[in-house]
Design an enzyme around this catalytic site. Structure first.
Site, mmCIF file in Angstrom:
data_model
loop_
_atom_site.group_PDB
_atom_site.id
_atom_site.type_symbol
_atom_site.label_atom_id
_atom_site.label_comp_id
_atom_site.label_asym_id
_atom_site.label_seq_id
_atom_site.Cartn_x
_atom_site.Cartn_y
_atom_site.Cartn_z
ATOM 1 N N CYS A 111 0.760 -1.273 -0.008
ATOM 2 C CA CYS A 111 -0.036 0.047 -0.136
ATOM 3 C C CYS A 111 0.789 1.120 -0.109
ATOM 4 O O CYS A 111 1.813 1.245 0.368
ATOM 5 C CB CYS A 111 -0.758 0.119 1.129
ATOM 6 S SG CYS A 111 0.125 -0.325 2.713
ATOM 7 N N PRO A 112 0.216 2.395 -0.672
ATOM 8 C CA PRO A 112 1.191 3.729 -0.293
ATOM 9 C C PRO A 112 1.088 4.191 0.935
ATOM 10 O O PRO A 112 0.473 3.812 1.898
ATOM 11 C CB PRO A 112 0.180 4.512 -1.310
ATOM 12 C CG PRO A 112 -1.282 4.100 -1.234
ATOM 13 C CD PRO A 112 -1.071 2.593 -1.124
ATOM 14 N N ARG B 242 6.830 0.793 1.900
ATOM 15 C CA ARG B 242 7.665 2.024 2.527
ATOM 16 C C ARG B 242 7.672 1.572 4.058
ATOM 17 O O ARG B 242 6.902 0.922 4.555
ATOM 18 C CB ARG B 242 6.613 3.131 2.395
ATOM 19 C CG ARG B 242 6.486 3.817 1.023
ATOM 20 C CD ARG B 242 7.740 4.472 0.609
ATOM 21 N NE ARG B 242 7.686 5.133 -0.607
ATOM 22 C CZ ARG B 242 8.177 4.709 -1.622
ATOM 23 N NH1 ARG B 242 8.421 3.418 -1.831
ATOM 24 N NH2 ARG B 242 8.118 5.459 -2.832
ATOM 25 N N ASP C 110 12.358 -5.130 3.364
ATOM 26 C CA ASP C 110 13.157 -4.306 2.345
ATOM 27 C C ASP C 110 13.548 -2.880 2.316
ATOM 28 O O ASP C 110 14.117 -2.269 1.723
ATOM 29 C CB ASP C 110 12.823 -4.704 0.968
ATOM 30 C CG ASP C 110 13.944 -4.449 0.041
ATOM 31 O OD1 ASP C 110 15.151 -4.454 -0.111
ATOM 32 O OD2 ASP C 110 13.347 -3.522 -1.107
ATOM 33 N N GLU D 64 16.438 5.549 5.852
ATOM 34 C CA GLU D 64 17.418 4.880 4.980
ATOM 35 C C GLU D 64 18.603 5.602 4.280
ATOM 36 O O GLU D 64 18.418 6.619 3.880
ATOM 37 C CB GLU D 64 16.639 4.223 3.603
ATOM 38 C CG GLU D 64 15.804 3.126 3.930
ATOM 39 C CD GLU D 64 14.844 2.854 2.912
ATOM 40 O OE1 GLU D 64 13.747 1.896 3.058
ATOM 41 O OE2 GLU D 64 14.736 3.656 1.828
ATOM 42 N N HIS E 56 16.736 -2.243 0.630
ATOM 43 C CA HIS E 56 15.965 -1.356 -0.452
ATOM 44 C C HIS E 56 16.374 -1.938 -1.800
ATOM 45 O O HIS E 56 16.767 -1.024 -2.545
ATOM 46 C CB HIS E 56 16.019 0.044 -0.223
ATOM 47 C CG HIS E 56 14.602 0.568 -0.617
ATOM 48 N ND1 HIS E 56 14.152 1.792 -0.063
ATOM 49 C CD2 HIS E 56 13.958 0.293 -1.899
ATOM 50 C CE1 HIS E 56 13.076 2.066 -0.848
ATOM 51 N NE2 HIS E 56 12.958 1.223 -1.879
#
Length: 318
Positions: free
Chosen positions: A208-209, A237, A261, A266, A285
């Site tokens: 999901c965003p 995210r 991930d 980050e 990532h």
């Protein structure tokens, strides 16, 4: 036409992937841009390309020439969309460029977690197989995906692709989406609430965003609804998860593990609690980063800019 690329380091393939975009204008490329340098570097820009460098309202107000932002990604949480709209700055993204790569990552990471081929490979190389009488040995319980329930939060392009592969493995699929339409044609599929997905699933995968509604929505209350044997996967995210809560749940054996991930910051600071949490598999990532996906991203970004210059903008999100 002045085009500024604020953070091109990770996106540029080794074969000079920016060459096509250079045909569209006067291009300036920065590997990375600190937040305090964005205005200085972008002041004369008509077009900005950005992947992770944020463009907030304060920055946008200081860029009078800017008319178009093409995000080098699908997610657009780094842009103040309302501020851009107020200044008549169009914002475009690149949808679905990494669907195949992220889907591949989800199952590569999941299979590595439950099958542990690298751990067994290391054991063989260290002599553990040669030193015993058994034709076979395993260092931890091994599980099949068939018959398990895959829960998916967010049924966009990637969520649906993950659902399709889960179905191929013989898994049941349940999912939550704010707009529950176009039901996937799978052997077993049902729409559920967020709570039901977390309660019923053996594996929950987030697709999901990040927005005001999803910020840290995976908290202790939701995590404690999961089965003790269940796994959480996040390749979307980092800020979807309250990291302190997840670390606490893992360290107290309330769920079987997490595959991540992405993290909230980050690269992560050394004191991020998930770096030392039990049964927490973390990668830096990389789900999006196949060479094919990066080339596709740049090619579609070219199309975004070309369409804008021709007066027919595409993939506009504001």
């Amino acid at each position: 036409m002045n085009i500024v690329i604020l953070d091109g380091f990770f996106l540029n393939p080794a074969d000079d992937g920016w060459s096509a975009i250079k045909k569209l204008g006067n291009v300036t490329i920065y590997n990375r841009t600190a937040i305090n340098l964005v205005v200085e570097r972008s002041f004369d820009a008509d077009i900005i390309l950005t992947n992770k460098t944020p463009l907030n309202a304060q920055i946008l107000r200081q860029l009078p020439r800017l008319k178009f932002i093409s995000i080098l990604a699908t997610g657009f949480d780094i842009i103040d969309i309302d501020a851009a709209r107020q200044q008549d700055i169009l914002v475009a993204n690149v949808p679905a460029y990494s669907t195949d790569s992220v889907t591949q990552y989800v199952f590569a990471a999941l299979l590595a977690f439950i099958q542990k081929p690298e751990k067994h490979h290391d054991a063989v190389k260290s002599g553990q197989w040669s030193s015993q009488n058994n034709f076979s040995f395993w260092l931890s319980p091994l599980y099949e995906l068939s018959g398990k329930t895959m829960g998916i939060i967010g049924m966009g392009n990637t969520g649906r692709a993950v659902a399709k592969i889960a179905d191929t493995f013989g898994m049941k699929v349940i999912a939550f989406s704010p707009r529950q339409k176009n039901k996937p044609d799978l052997r077993y599929f049902s729409w559920q609430t967020v709570n039901d997905v977390f309660e019923q699933s053996d594996i929950v995968s987030l697709h999901c965003p990040l927005n005001e509604q999803t910020l840290k929505f995976v908290n202790k209350e939701l995590l404690l609804q999961m089965k003790p044997s269940s796994l959480l996967i996040n390749s979307a995210r980092g800020e979807l998860i309250c990291e302190e809560d997840l670390a606490d749940v893992l360290n107290n054996n309330k769920i079987a593990g997490a595959i991540l991930d992405v993290l909230s910051v980050e690269p992560p600071p050394a004191d991020n609690p998930l770096l030392s949490a039990k049964n927490c598999q973390i990668t830096p990532h990389i789900a999006w980063a196949t060479i094919e996906a990066r080339k596709r991203l740049i090619r579609q970004t070219y199309d975004n800019i070309d369409a804008f210059l021709k007066g027919n903008p595409v993939n506009i999100i504001n």
